[in-house]
Design a protein around this motif. Sequence first.
Motif, PDB file in Angstrom:
ATOM      1  N   GLN A  18      52.218  34.338  46.275  1.00  0.00           N
ATOM      2  CA  GLN A  18      51.616  33.069  45.882  1.00  0.00           C
ATOM      3  C   GLN A  18      50.831  33.279  44.594  1.00  0.00           C
ATOM      4  O   GLN A  18      50.507  34.411  44.210  1.00  0.00           O
ATOM      5  N   LYS A  19      50.484  32.169  43.950  1.00  0.00           N
ATOM      6  CA  LYS A  19      49.623  32.221  42.773  1.00  0.00           C
ATOM      7  C   LYS A  19      48.169  32.008  43.203  1.00  0.00           C
ATOM      8  O   LYS A  19      47.882  31.211  44.103  1.00  0.00           O
ATOM      9  N   ALA A  20      47.276  32.735  42.554  1.00  0.00           N
ATOM     10  CA  ALA A  20      45.852  32.656  42.877  1.00  0.00           C
ATOM     11  C   ALA A  20      45.033  32.813  41.612  1.00  0.00           C
ATOM     12  O   ALA A  20      45.469  33.453  40.640  1.00  0.00           O
ATOM     13  N   LEU A  21      43.842  32.204  41.596  1.00  0.00           N
ATOM     14  CA  LEU A  21      42.886  32.413  40.517  1.00  0.00           C
ATOM     15  C   LEU A  21      42.021  33.595  40.925  1.00  0.00           C
ATOM     16  O   LEU A  21      41.194  33.487  41.833  1.00  0.00           O
ATOM     17  N   ILE A  22      42.219  34.702  40.258  1.00  0.00           N
ATOM     18  CA  ILE A  22      41.627  35.967  40.693  1.00  0.00           C
ATOM     19  C   ILE A  22      40.442  36.339  39.802  1.00  0.00           C
ATOM     20  O   ILE A  22      40.519  36.235  38.563  1.00  0.00           O
ATOM     21  N   LEU A  23      39.350  36.764  40.434  1.00  0.00           N
ATOM     22  CA  LEU A  23      38.224  37.365  39.723  1.00  0.00           C
ATOM     23  C   LEU A  23      38.348  38.873  39.936  1.00  0.00           C
ATOM     24  O   LEU A  23      38.046  39.384  41.017  1.00  0.00           O
ATOM     25  N   PRO A  24      38.837  39.606  38.934  1.00  0.00           N
ATOM     26  CA  PRO A  24      39.221  40.997  39.158  1.00  0.00           C
ATOM     27  C   PRO A  24      38.062  41.947  39.395  1.00  0.00           C
ATOM     28  O   PRO A  24      38.219  42.980  40.063  1.00  0.00           O
ATOM     29  N   GLU A  25      36.887  41.608  38.860  1.00  0.00           N
ATOM     30  CA  GLU A  25      35.742  42.508  38.995  1.00  0.00           C
ATOM     31  C   GLU A  25      34.457  41.697  38.937  1.00  0.00           C
ATOM     32  O   GLU A  25      34.450  40.533  38.526  1.00  0.00           O
ATOM     33  N   THR A  39      31.023  40.979  47.467  1.00  0.00           N
ATOM     34  CA  THR A  39      30.827  42.424  47.292  1.00  0.00           C
ATOM     35  C   THR A  39      32.126  43.183  47.077  1.00  0.00           C
ATOM     36  O   THR A  39      32.103  44.346  46.667  1.00  0.00           O
ATOM     37  N   HIS A  40      33.274  42.575  47.381  1.00  0.00           N
ATOM     38  CA  HIS A  40      34.557  43.256  47.247  1.00  0.00           C
ATOM     39  C   HIS A  40      35.433  42.549  46.209  1.00  0.00           C
ATOM     40  O   HIS A  40      35.564  41.319  46.233  1.00  0.00           O
ATOM     41  N   TYR A  41      35.994  43.350  45.321  1.00  0.00           N
ATOM     42  CA  TYR A  41      36.849  42.821  44.258  1.00  0.00           C
ATOM     43  C   TYR A  41      38.185  43.554  44.270  1.00  0.00           C
ATOM     44  O   TYR A  41      38.252  44.712  44.703  1.00  0.00           O
ATOM     45  N   PRO A  42      39.274  42.903  43.819  1.00  0.00           N
ATOM     46  CA  PRO A  42      39.327  41.538  43.284  1.00  0.00           C
ATOM     47  C   PRO A  42      38.966  40.501  44.341  1.00  0.00           C
ATOM     48  O   PRO A  42      39.087  40.754  45.544  1.00  0.00           O
TER      49      PRO A  42
END
Length: 346
Positions: A5-12, A56-59
């Motif tokens: 799926q497509k997602a808007l990811i905050l990598p860090e 607290t956890h990324y992405p």
Amino acid sequence: MSPQQKALILPEKQGNFKVGSRSIPSPGIGQLLVKVHSAALNPVDYKIQDDGIFVTHYPAVLGVDIAGIVEELGEGVENFRKGDKVLAHGNPSIIDQGAFQQYSLTVATSTAKIPSSQSFDSAATVPQGLDTAIAGLYGKHLGAGIAPPWAKTASDLEPKYPIVILGGSSSVGSYTIQLARLSGFYPIITTASPNNEDLVKDYGATHFFDRHLSGRQLMAAISEVTDSPIRIVYDAISLPETQSVGWGLLAQNGILVLTLPPSVKEDEGKGRKAVSTIGSPHVPYDEEIFRSSWAMIEKWLSEGTIQPNNYEILPNGLEGIIGGLERMRMEQVSGTKLVAHPQETK
């Protein structure tokens, strides 16, 4: 169904958003897999990005306001079936439960069916705003602790007394006004920009005042409306200047409900309290309040007891969320929820 799926990811932490691909999760015990048709934006979304709070956890995948269609049921889920239209309160601290993706896991106890009278877009404006209003008014640990109207008995009925809601045209403020009406507060006094006067009165405010009034001016105006002590002020904005105004309005032993950490000092008051509420059913506070209120949401929306927020659709699916959050940072959004359509992501 594709496994991706497509997602808007905050990598860090404090990083930049990017649209990417990730696996579609499978629901566990008490969970649903929801195809997200509408996801609404909240100030907390850009505050997580800017300040690195809560997650607290990324992405990570942020977003809490979900509306869509049930695709799959986890073990033990009894009140929903595949194909149901639902709204839900997501959890950005768990990547599979964030709203800003095309498929999200939701928890059954914080998911409700959308009545036929409401769209995905309108339903998506409800979860975060309503839950924050509920926590602040009825929460025993992080709220004013008054008896919720859906659980009241004759012995719980209280005489009518006033409430002041600062920021009544905000999402939280609008739902606080509506719940105050349900709880029998009178008068229901709110502040907002003059162009939102009709909006807050539609929600149930009995008296409106310009948010630009000073604390002294507002106190004088309120004294013309009621001579009863102000026991509860709900500050839906909670900036230092609005907290100062709210604090000054409170009667002895009153409570100031905030959506941000307190900047007022309790020892300056005479028994007054300031409490920072948390409008999430996923934290270990007031769980029964949330469980019982989520059981009411379909009925409230169907009967018009609770009106969703006005909304604006963002273009370009998940990509449009980035610009929407920037507009919110710049305080360019008023009286309206921004809503994205994840399925329209190219």
